[in-house]
Design a protein around this motif. Structure first.
Motif, PDB file in Angstrom:
ATOM      1  N   MET A   7      83.069  11.475  70.564  1.00  0.00           N
ATOM      2  CA  MET A   7      83.651  12.203  71.251  1.00  0.00           C
ATOM      3  C   MET A   7      83.664  13.557  70.467  1.00  0.00           C
ATOM      4  N   LEU A   8      83.458  14.854  71.347  1.00  0.00           N
ATOM      5  CA  LEU A   8      83.363  16.165  70.838  1.00  0.00           C
ATOM      6  C   LEU A   8      84.500  16.829  70.700  1.00  0.00           C
ATOM      7  N   SER A   9      84.498  17.481  69.500  1.00  0.00           N
ATOM      8  CA  SER A   9      85.763  18.329  69.347  1.00  0.00           C
ATOM      9  C   SER A   9      85.944  19.438  70.465  1.00  0.00           C
ATOM     10  N   ILE A  10      86.949  20.198  70.703  1.00  0.00           N
ATOM     11  CA  ILE A  10      87.154  21.114  71.563  1.00  0.00           C
ATOM     12  C   ILE A  10      86.218  22.155  71.243  1.00  0.00           C
ATOM     13  N   GLU A  11      86.127  22.635  69.832  1.00  0.00           N
ATOM     14  CA  GLU A  11      85.129  23.653  69.591  1.00  0.00           C
ATOM     15  C   GLU A  11      83.648  23.201  69.977  1.00  0.00           C
ATOM     16  N   GLU A  12      83.335  22.025  69.725  1.00  0.00           N
ATOM     17  CA  GLU A  12      81.898  21.561  70.109  1.00  0.00           C
ATOM     18  C   GLU A  12      81.503  21.663  71.540  1.00  0.00           C
ATOM     19  N   ARG A  13      82.654  20.950  72.368  1.00  0.00           N
ATOM     20  CA  ARG A  13      82.394  21.171  73.851  1.00  0.00           C
ATOM     21  C   ARG A  13      82.285  22.564  74.187  1.00  0.00           C
ATOM     22  N   ILE A  14      82.949  23.664  73.629  1.00  0.00           N
ATOM     23  CA  ILE A  14      82.778  25.023  74.064  1.00  0.00           C
ATOM     24  C   ILE A  14      81.430  25.611  73.766  1.00  0.00           C
ATOM     25  N   SER A  15      81.120  25.047  72.433  1.00  0.00           N
ATOM     26  CA  SER A  15      79.840  25.639  72.032  1.00  0.00           C
ATOM     27  C   SER A  15      78.573  24.963  72.706  1.00  0.00           C
ATOM     28  N   GLU A  16      78.700  23.878  73.172  1.00  0.00           N
ATOM     29  CA  GLU A  16      77.608  23.318  73.781  1.00  0.00           C
ATOM     30  C   GLU A  16      77.689  23.823  75.335  1.00  0.00           C
ATOM     31  N   ALA A  17      78.659  23.978  75.868  1.00  0.00           N
ATOM     32  CA  ALA A  17      78.671  24.511  77.302  1.00  0.00           C
ATOM     33  C   ALA A  17      78.210  25.867  77.162  1.00  0.00           C
ATOM     34  N   ALA A  18      78.436  26.749  76.014  1.00  0.00           N
ATOM     35  CA  ALA A  18      78.080  28.097  76.034  1.00  0.00           C
ATOM     36  C   ALA A  18      76.514  28.404  75.800  1.00  0.00           C
ATOM     37  N   SER A  19      76.127  27.234  75.270  1.00  0.00           N
ATOM     38  CA  SER A  19      74.508  27.262  74.874  1.00  0.00           C
ATOM     39  C   SER A  19      73.659  27.139  76.319  1.00  0.00           C
ATOM     40  N   TYR A  20      74.381  26.582  77.546  1.00  0.00           N
ATOM     41  CA  TYR A  20      73.680  26.770  78.920  1.00  0.00           C
ATOM     42  C   TYR A  20      73.589  28.244  79.375  1.00  0.00           C
ATOM     43  N   LEU A  21      74.491  29.132  78.862  1.00  0.00           N
ATOM     44  CA  LEU A  21      74.567  30.509  79.309  1.00  0.00           C
ATOM     45  C   LEU A  21      73.822  31.433  78.845  1.00  0.00           C
TER      46      LEU A  21
END
Length: 66
Positions: free
Chosen positions: A1-15
């Motif tokens: 399971m990804l941490s909050i920071e990892e989820r934010i970073s991953e989602a931002a990588s699509y922008l």
């Protein structure tokens, strides 16, 4: 399971850079203020910030056919 920071970073990588900068600066300010006021890392507010970035990325991908 990804941490909050990892989820934010991953989602931002699509922008694209210009949108990612705006979204991440906003979330960073919100999280910093939250922590400064005594907010906990495992709170629903932190989860909400991750969902916000994920939703922005989802809308961007949908609009741009990704």
């Amino acid at each position: 399971m990804l941490s909050i920071e990892e989820r934010i970073s991953e989602a931002a990588s699509y922008l694209p850079g210009n949108i990612a900068i705006i979204v991440l600066a906003d979330v960073d300010k919100r999280i910093s203020d939250w922590r400064a006021s005594g907010g906990q890392e495992d709170s629903s507010y932190m989860e909400q910030q991750a969902r916000y970035v994920e939703n922005v990325a989802k809308v961007y991908k949908k609009k741009h056919g990704q």
